[in-house]
Design an enzyme around this catalytic site. Sequence first.
Site, PDB file in Angstrom:
ATOM      1  N   ARG A 113     -16.434   1.689  -1.179  1.00 38.30           N
ATOM      2  CA  ARG A 113     -15.868   0.345  -1.054  1.00 38.30           C
ATOM      3  C   ARG A 113     -16.596  -0.507  -0.026  1.00 38.30           C
ATOM      4  NH1 ARG A 113      -9.948   2.328   0.895  1.00 38.30           N
ATOM      5  NH2 ARG A 113      -9.382   0.176   0.396  1.00 38.30           N
ATOM      6  N   TYR A 174      -2.834   4.353   8.310  1.00 41.20           N
ATOM      7  CA  TYR A 174      -4.136   4.615   8.940  1.00 41.20           C
ATOM      8  C   TYR A 174      -5.032   5.448   8.021  1.00 41.20           C
ATOM      9  CZ  TYR A 174      -7.552   6.649  12.146  1.00 41.20           C
ATOM     10  OH  TYR A 174      -8.712   7.066  12.748  1.00 41.20           O
ATOM     11  N   GLY A 237       7.504  12.581   5.278  1.00 41.79           N
ATOM     12  CA  GLY A 237       7.090  13.441   4.181  1.00 41.79           C
ATOM     13  C   GLY A 237       8.243  14.258   3.635  1.00 41.79           C
ATOM     14  N   GLY A 240      11.839  13.785   4.943  1.00 38.89           N
ATOM     15  CA  GLY A 240      12.615  12.584   4.716  1.00 38.89           C
ATOM     16  C   GLY A 240      12.103  11.387   5.500  1.00 38.89           C
ATOM     17  N   ALA A 241      13.020  10.566   6.003  1.00 40.56           N
ATOM     18  CA  ALA A 241      12.641   9.338   6.702  1.00 40.56           C
ATOM     19  C   ALA A 241      13.770   8.904   7.618  1.00 40.56           C
ATOM     20  CB  ALA A 241      12.318   8.232   5.702  1.00 40.56           C
ATOM     21  N   ASP A 268       3.704   4.972  -0.321  1.00 39.13           N
ATOM     22  CA  ASP A 268       3.823   3.626  -0.877  1.00 39.13           C
ATOM     23  C   ASP A 268       5.084   3.516  -1.736  1.00 39.13           C
ATOM     24  OD1 ASP A 268       1.317   3.082   0.271  1.00 39.13           O
ATOM     25  OD2 ASP A 268       0.283   3.794  -1.537  1.00 39.13           O
ATOM     26  N   ASP A 304      -1.023   7.654  -8.648  1.00 35.55           N
ATOM     27  CA  ASP A 304      -0.584   6.898  -7.476  1.00 35.55           C
ATOM     28  C   ASP A 304       0.765   6.223  -7.709  1.00 35.55           C
ATOM     29  OD1 ASP A 304      -3.225   7.519  -6.823  1.00 35.55           O
ATOM     30  OD2 ASP A 304      -3.495   5.658  -5.708  1.00 35.55           O
TER      31      ASP A 304
END
Length: 326
Positions: A113, A174, A237, A240-241, A268, A304
């Site tokens: 890229r 990141y 991951g 969880g969150a 995402d 994705d």
Amino acid sequence: MSEGTDGGPSMEVVTFGETMASLRAAGLLRAGGTMTMSLGGAETNVAIGLARLGHTVSWMGRLGADEVGTFALRTLRAEAVVTDGVVLDPQRATGLMLLEKRIADVSRAAYYRAGSAGSALCIDDLRAAFDGQPRILHLTGITPALSASAAEATLWAAGEAKRRGILVSFDVNYRSKLWTASDAAATLGPLADLADFIIASDDELALVAPVAPGGSETDAVAGLHRRGVREVIIKRGAAGASTYIAGAPAAHQTALPVPVVDTVGAGDAFTAGYLSAFLDGEPIPGRLLRGVTLGAFAVAGSGDWENLPYRSELSLVAQSAGSTIR
């Protein structure tokens, strides 16, 4: 979904960045063999996730005036993502990402890229982003890693959104193959100061919220709240969150148990679910639940974004394993 001044649906979310052809190999790239092509890009993954849940979302950026760029536009339009602000660059090619799967849930990416159309993003490309006053601008820490002009455009967009009263969602995202941690921290810190929502994995938090040796996650989060961040969302991951808001205990949601096929794009997917629930007026537990629900769909299939759910499918994760809906 709200209405615009002309009676049609108004834009709920605008995002921008680089999207690329994503070529996936079943094994080592150096061994050759058959590859499959899809679309890859953190911001377009989020855009597709939101669009499948019925939200109005626009993706902006640069694509090469080439076959891969045409493929990207075709894919996004088929997924109901608005692409009116996309710039086609006749001088630069659309970027490329090669993915190789090494073990069940570990993949490696090789980027092609440098000098791409997406890396040439500039402020002028984004000036129309706020037409119609969207509710949220979503950006990631990937875009400013692409070039000086892309970094300048990202900071400008965040500042302009803030000036207009548009909420800024910032996923740190990141990428060590694009820049060093010290370079990232120097650029991402000022972006964090403009964000209403910061989304980060637990190992990315220090890039935007450094703490003294021995400092904790709560110390880092408190620092972000003092800088004006409304919500800090930590992606963990398989664990969880969590969401932190100032003056309240952290809320946590465990991950939903599903067989893991492919983890690329799971973060995402979580972001799309979280923002979707926010737009729907859900409280924080509901936002976390929808985030991990989309994450579960993402890891349960290959690609994705290909396995992301439509709104009518959100309840499928509650079905018993092996169920057939007839």
